[in-house]
Design a protein around this motif. Sequence first.
Motif, PDB file in Angstrom:
ATOM      1  N   LEU A 406      12.157   4.782   3.872  1.00  0.00           N
ATOM      2  CA  LEU A 406      10.941   5.715   4.190  1.00  0.00           C
ATOM      3  C   LEU A 406      10.398   6.225   2.576  1.00  0.00           C
ATOM      4  O   LEU A 406       9.341   6.287   2.386  1.00  0.00           O
ATOM      5  CB  LEU A 406      11.221   7.097   4.876  1.00  0.00           C
ATOM      6  N   ASN A 407      11.320   6.626   1.708  1.00  0.00           N
ATOM      7  CA  ASN A 407      10.968   6.945   0.408  1.00  0.00           C
ATOM      8  C   ASN A 407      10.251   6.042  -0.501  1.00  0.00           C
ATOM      9  O   ASN A 407       9.456   6.305  -1.166  1.00  0.00           O
ATOM     10  CB  ASN A 407      12.100   7.709  -0.317  1.00  0.00           C
ATOM     11  N   ARG A 412       5.326   2.890  -2.225  1.00  0.00           N
ATOM     12  CA  ARG A 412       4.595   1.739  -1.881  1.00  0.00           C
ATOM     13  C   ARG A 412       3.187   1.861  -1.657  1.00  0.00           C
ATOM     14  O   ARG A 412       2.245   1.214  -2.198  1.00  0.00           O
ATOM     15  CB  ARG A 412       5.295   0.843  -1.281  1.00  0.00           C
ATOM     16  N   ARG A 413       3.040   2.796  -0.652  1.00  0.00           N
ATOM     17  CA  ARG A 413       1.566   3.320  -0.163  1.00  0.00           C
ATOM     18  C   ARG A 413       0.756   3.711  -1.104  1.00  0.00           C
ATOM     19  O   ARG A 413      -0.437   3.703  -0.937  1.00  0.00           O
ATOM     20  CB  ARG A 413       1.798   3.914   1.222  1.00  0.00           C
ATOM     21  N   GLY A 418      -0.279  -4.753  -3.118  1.00  0.00           N
ATOM     22  CA  GLY A 418       0.718  -5.153  -2.532  1.00  0.00           C
ATOM     23  C   GLY A 418       1.034  -4.894  -0.955  1.00  0.00           C
ATOM     24  O   GLY A 418       2.119  -5.198  -0.410  1.00  0.00           O
ATOM     25  N   TRP A 419      -0.010  -4.268  -0.455  1.00  0.00           N
ATOM     26  CA  TRP A 419       0.152  -4.206   1.052  1.00  0.00           C
ATOM     27  C   TRP A 419      -1.491  -4.344   1.673  1.00  0.00           C
ATOM     28  O   TRP A 419      -2.425  -3.965   0.979  1.00  0.00           O
ATOM     29  CB  TRP A 419       0.942  -2.704   1.317  1.00  0.00           C
ATOM     30  N   ASN A 420      -1.113  -4.549   2.959  1.00  0.00           N
ATOM     31  CA  ASN A 420      -2.555  -4.300   3.951  1.00  0.00           C
ATOM     32  C   ASN A 420      -2.702  -3.325   4.932  1.00  0.00           C
ATOM     33  O   ASN A 420      -3.877  -2.869   5.240  1.00  0.00           O
ATOM     34  CB  ASN A 420      -2.771  -5.735   4.480  1.00  0.00           C
ATOM     35  N   VAL A 421      -1.696  -3.148   5.551  1.00  0.00           N
ATOM     36  CA  VAL A 421      -1.462  -2.133   6.585  1.00  0.00           C
ATOM     37  C   VAL A 421      -0.210  -1.221   6.455  1.00  0.00           C
ATOM     38  O   VAL A 421       0.859  -1.628   6.275  1.00  0.00           O
ATOM     39  CB  VAL A 421      -1.258  -2.890   7.937  1.00  0.00           C
ATOM     40  N   PHE A 422      -0.209   0.103   6.808  1.00  0.00           N
ATOM     41  CA  PHE A 422       0.940   0.891   6.975  1.00  0.00           C
ATOM     42  C   PHE A 422       0.871   1.615   8.185  1.00  0.00           C
ATOM     43  O   PHE A 422      -0.535   1.763   8.793  1.00  0.00           O
ATOM     44  CB  PHE A 422       1.157   1.693   5.703  1.00  0.00           C
ATOM     45  N   HIS A 423       1.713   2.037   8.896  1.00  0.00           N
ATOM     46  CA  HIS A 423       1.887   3.197   9.934  1.00  0.00           C
ATOM     47  C   HIS A 423       2.445   4.306   9.637  1.00  0.00           C
ATOM     48  O   HIS A 423       3.253   4.275   8.665  1.00  0.00           O
ATOM     49  CB  HIS A 423       2.542   2.167  11.178  1.00  0.00           C
ATOM     50  N   THR A 424       2.028   5.274  10.262  1.00  0.00           N
ATOM     51  CA  THR A 424       2.751   6.708  10.131  1.00  0.00           C
ATOM     52  C   THR A 424       2.448   7.537  11.108  1.00  0.00           C
ATOM     53  O   THR A 424       1.599   7.136  12.426  1.00  0.00           O
ATOM     54  CB  THR A 424       2.197   7.369   8.912  1.00  0.00           C
TER      55      THR A 424
END
Length: 524
Positions: A406-407, A412-413, A418-424
């Motif tokens: 998680l840390n 990263r977010r 380097g990313w397209n989608v995250f969830h939380t």
Amino acid sequence: MMHRRSLLAAAPLLAAPALLSGPARAQAARAATLRVVPETLTNILDPHFTTSFTTRDFSYLVYDTLLAVNDRWEPTPQMAERWETSADGMEWRFFLRDGLVFHDGTPVTGEDCAASLRRWGARDALGGVMLRASEAIDAPDAKTLRIELKEPFGLVLQALAKPGAMVPMIMPKRLAETPPSRPVTEPIGSGPYRFVAAEYRPGDRIVLARHEGYRPRGEASIWASGGKHATFERVELIAMPDVSSQVSALTTGEVDYLERLPADVLPVLERNRAVKVQVVSPFGYQGILRFNHLLPPFDDVRVRRAVMTAVDQADYLPGVAGRPEYARECRSMLGCGTPYETTAGMPGKADLEDAKRMLREAGIDLSRPVVIIHPADAPGIAALGLVTQDLLTKLGFRVDLQSMDLNTFFGRRARPEGWNVFHTTATVPDMQTPLQNSYMEGSGPPNGFAGWPKDATVQAKRAAFAAAGTEAERKALATEIHQQAAERGFYMPLGQFVAASAWRSELRDVPQGPAMFLWNIKRG
């Protein structure tokens, strides 16, 4: 003067604590320590730096706030003894109560409060609106904080009392002057517990000790308001990612409190008389699917809306709620059961075939991998990413699910590449107005929240919401803001759910509320 005989008689009594056996001393020390397993153990100790509720819960022990809300969402005095406002509402003065002392022994001053609020306002969505509406946030004297507005802002009290991350916690001026782009690494507040740096083991354990200089308020404690009593000498926040290990440790008494548990382990604990299982926050959480608006393919609103159209919340909720009674479908970014609940602008019922048609019409390159950053050690979030992986695959995307702790995920977010989608997941009270909901902020890079949607209409209406003088005006504006944010695909809500906590049944007076509050708890 005590006679020699009296002294000799008293000597064994005076020496008794030192004569306790090793096991007895260990048992006494254990009784004086509250051992807590949070859902994840934060390594960000700065309350102004992240929306993570694990940081928020840690911060509530170490720091304090000028105001706090009770269970009727009413702002009440906390560090402030009282406040005054001018007739036109453009100047506010908050007067600190006596006896406020930081953990380093220095008194809390108005300058500390002003510097802390300026730093918080540079990071928080609601705080940022207040900061931009302010001509000055300063300290006329050591016991007074002054906020002078340059434009109407009708939510001063609500902003200073907000219970959700990022909470406007107060720290010493020297720390609050740390650039907002850099986290404070020396957690010093004036709250009921102090951070024990010598025993800190990043990723394993955070140790807190009673702040002897803390003077609780006299009122009853309700949520984050009122008297916060440090009833234990120590609080230990312990990393224990494996759920079966958590259950075993609670059952044997190795730990006292588990913050959040998946529903499939609850029957085991509910049958154990030594354990109590309870939902602490009736408002619960909102699941979130967030797009990176800066990178293909989700820099295209048509692609964002296509994915939103394909989302069926019924696929997501079982993984995070576990029990039907813990879950509800909710397409409102502002949460369901809140004053501004609305679904304006949201797609209706999920339609996978219509979503595929929308993607064909958008003419995007589906061969390009879509990167989902995936905090595998946070079960309440990880379950969401697995469903989206399957959904995007069905829509024809190539999906790269990148697992991490998680840390690392938080780091990263925060970077646009380097990313397209995250969830939380976010606590619903943190989402209930267009100003508190960080995911409805539309300023774009570099100052917007991770995902960085940019929309001038949303920003203008959020400013109007802040300046509105009546609740009817705010409600109408909230609906308009929601519609614009939904139509522009800021993010997709994945439903609303509650989660159970569990603790040893010998604990009593465990606080309820929208965060994990650990004061006032007693053993036995």
